[in-house]
Design a protein around this motif. Structure first.
Motif, PDB file in Angstrom:
ATOM      1  N   GLY A 135      24.012  21.163 -21.673  1.00 45.86           N
ATOM      2  CA  GLY A 135      22.696  20.698 -21.248  1.00 45.86           C
ATOM      3  C   GLY A 135      21.927  21.824 -20.577  1.00 45.86           C
ATOM      4  N   ALA A 136      20.634  21.606 -20.376  1.00 50.48           N
ATOM      5  CA  ALA A 136      19.787  22.665 -19.833  1.00 50.48           C
ATOM      6  C   ALA A 136      18.600  22.065 -19.092  1.00 50.48           C
ATOM      7  CB  ALA A 136      19.298  23.577 -20.971  1.00 50.48           C
ATOM      8  N   VAL A 137      17.871  22.945 -18.432  1.00 46.13           N
ATOM      9  CA  VAL A 137      16.637  22.568 -17.741  1.00 46.13           C
ATOM     10  C   VAL A 137      15.544  23.552 -18.109  1.00 46.13           C
ATOM     11  CG1 VAL A 137      17.844  21.528 -15.786  1.00 46.13           C
ATOM     12  CG2 VAL A 137      17.201  23.952 -15.701  1.00 46.13           C
ATOM     13  N   ALA A 138      14.304  23.145 -17.909  1.00 40.76           N
ATOM     14  CA  ALA A 138      13.161  24.037 -18.088  1.00 40.76           C
ATOM     15  C   ALA A 138      12.124  23.693 -17.031  1.00 40.76           C
ATOM     16  CB  ALA A 138      12.570  23.900 -19.488  1.00 40.76           C
ATOM     17  N   VAL A 148      12.939  18.666 -18.197  1.00 39.62           N
ATOM     18  CA  VAL A 148      11.830  19.572 -17.895  1.00 39.62           C
ATOM     19  C   VAL A 148      11.182  19.106 -16.586  1.00 39.62           C
ATOM     20  CG1 VAL A 148       9.688  20.607 -18.717  1.00 39.62           C
ATOM     21  CG2 VAL A 148      11.444  19.898 -20.360  1.00 39.62           C
ATOM     22  N   PHE A 149      10.984  20.056 -15.694  1.00 38.32           N
ATOM     23  CA  PHE A 149      10.367  19.762 -14.394  1.00 38.32           C
ATOM     24  C   PHE A 149       9.006  20.435 -14.305  1.00 38.32           C
ATOM     25  CE2 PHE A 149      14.913  19.400 -13.745  1.00 38.32           C
ATOM     26  CZ  PHE A 149      15.023  18.234 -13.002  1.00 38.32           C
ATOM     27  N   LEU A 150       8.135  19.831 -13.517  1.00 40.87           N
ATOM     28  CA  LEU A 150       6.851  20.438 -13.161  1.00 40.87           C
ATOM     29  C   LEU A 150       6.997  21.035 -11.770  1.00 40.87           C
ATOM     30  CD1 LEU A 150       3.756  20.808 -13.700  1.00 40.87           C
ATOM     31  CD2 LEU A 150       3.444  18.647 -12.468  1.00 40.87           C
ATOM     32  N   ALA A 151       6.580  22.275 -11.614  1.00 43.71           N
ATOM     33  CA  ALA A 151       6.675  22.970 -10.323  1.00 43.71           C
ATOM     34  C   ALA A 151       5.298  23.494  -9.926  1.00 43.71           C
ATOM     35  CB  ALA A 151       7.667  24.127 -10.418  1.00 43.71           C
ATOM     36  N   ARG A 152       4.934  23.278  -8.637  1.00 45.87           N
ATOM     37  CA  ARG A 152       3.647  23.741  -8.131  1.00 45.87           C
ATOM     38  C   ARG A 152       3.832  24.337  -6.737  1.00 45.87           C
ATOM     39  NH1 ARG A 152      -1.471  20.964 -10.735  1.00 45.87           N
ATOM     40  NH2 ARG A 152      -1.995  23.159 -10.432  1.00 45.87           N
ATOM     41  N   ASP A 153       2.739  24.800  -6.140  1.00 44.30           N
ATOM     42  CA  ASP A 153       2.768  25.495  -4.850  1.00 44.30           C
ATOM     43  C   ASP A 153       3.717  26.687  -4.938  1.00 44.30           C
ATOM     44  OD1 ASP A 153       1.027  23.601  -3.936  1.00 44.30           O
ATOM     45  OD2 ASP A 153       2.458  22.563  -2.647  1.00 44.30           O
ATOM     46  N   LEU A 154       3.383  27.606  -5.814  1.00 49.01           N
ATOM     47  CA  LEU A 154       4.273  28.717  -6.144  1.00 49.01           C
ATOM     48  C   LEU A 154       4.071  29.895  -5.196  1.00 49.01           C
ATOM     49  CD1 LEU A 154       3.608  28.583  -9.996  1.00 49.01           C
ATOM     50  CD2 LEU A 154       5.541  27.569  -8.770  1.00 49.01           C
ATOM     51  N   THR A 155       5.184  30.484  -4.787  1.00 48.69           N
ATOM     52  CA  THR A 155       5.154  31.708  -3.987  1.00 48.69           C
ATOM     53  C   THR A 155       6.194  32.669  -4.548  1.00 48.69           C
ATOM     54  OG1 THR A 155       6.718  30.745  -2.406  1.00 48.69           O
ATOM     55  CG2 THR A 155       4.370  30.582  -1.868  1.00 48.69           C
ATOM     56  N   PRO A 156       5.991  33.975  -4.382  1.00 48.63           N
ATOM     57  CA  PRO A 156       6.942  34.941  -4.946  1.00 48.63           C
ATOM     58  C   PRO A 156       8.225  35.038  -4.130  1.00 48.63           C
ATOM     59  CG  PRO A 156       5.150  36.082  -3.826  1.00 48.63           C
ATOM     60  CD  PRO A 156       4.782  34.638  -3.832  1.00 48.63           C
ATOM     61  N   VAL A 157       9.309  35.313  -4.826  1.00 46.35           N
ATOM     62  CA  VAL A 157      10.579  35.620  -4.172  1.00 46.35           C
ATOM     63  C   VAL A 157      10.457  36.989  -3.510  1.00 46.35           C
ATOM     64  CG1 VAL A 157      13.032  36.085  -4.576  1.00 46.35           C
ATOM     65  CG2 VAL A 157      11.900  34.230  -5.811  1.00 46.35           C
TER      66      VAL A 157
END
Length: 209
Positions: free
Chosen positions: A52-55, A132-141
């Motif tokens: 299985g996998a994620v995206a 599959v997930f939705l991701a928001r409020d992104l910041t850099p590592v």
């Protein structure tokens, strides 16, 4: 035969497996052969036993989706795909895997997460299921915490594509990766619904799924 609309849905069902054989043990996944009792007949089915996998459909504040170029040898194509990865850590919840893959492949951390869509990639020949997930409020590592990418991942090129343009690319045949196609379509549909149908999830408090 008429079926009520609310009953037209996929349901889990497992017929009895009379014989199971591991045909080939691979480095990442295996090939299995089952003799299955269908009631009025017995059939032999071979399939890829997949972890299985994620995206991750990562959207920035301008509703641009992050896509990465990656060479996929079986397809003999360089495909534009969202960050993704195998569920190969035992006991790890899918959203936790997704957060790890977003950091490793895109050097990003997301402040908010939602479960977007889930699908079987090849139900006639593989057990692979992708969430599959939705991701928001992104910041850099932070620079010193970034993952050292190797092999095909070392040559990935990131681009930010407006969601509407990504949708046009899917419908116009520019993109063929299933995670891109399904993820972008699902994100566009969710946006049209005002995001009301999405279920929030939290990698920090996730349990095994």
């Amino acid at each position: 035969m008429s079926v009520p609309d609310d009953e037209v849905r996929d349901v889990p069902r497992a017929h009895e497996v009379l014989e199971h054989e591991l045909v080939y043990r691979g480095r990442v996944w295996d090939l299995a052969r089952d003799v299955v009792d269908l009631g009025d007949s017995q059939v032999v089915r071979e399939y890829v036993a997949h972890t299985g996998a994620v995206a991750v459909i990562a959207l920035d504040d301008d509703d641009r989706v992050l896509l990465l170029s990656q060479y996929r040898h079986p397809a003999r194509h360089v495909l534009w795909e969202p960050p993704a990865g195998l569920r190969d850590v035992e006991g790890e919840d899918p959203v936790t895997t997704a957060a790890r893959e977003l950091a490793e492949e895109a050097d990003l951390v997301a402040g908010r997460w939602w479960r977007l869509v889930e699908f079987f990639t090849t139900p006639g020949g593989s057990t692979e299921r992708i969430t599959v997930f939705l991701a928001r409020d992104l910041t850099p590592v932070a620079e010193h915490d970034r993952f050292d990418r190797t092999d095909e991942e070392a040559t990935m090129v990131p681009v930010w594509v407006p969601l509407d343009e990504a949708l046009a690319g899917v419908l116009g045949g520019r993109f063929a990766s299933p995670t891109t196609t399904i993820g972008v379509l699902a994100a566009a549909a969710a946006r049209a619904d005002g995001w009301a149908s999405l279920v929030p999830v939290d990698p920090a408090s996730a349990t095994e799924g």
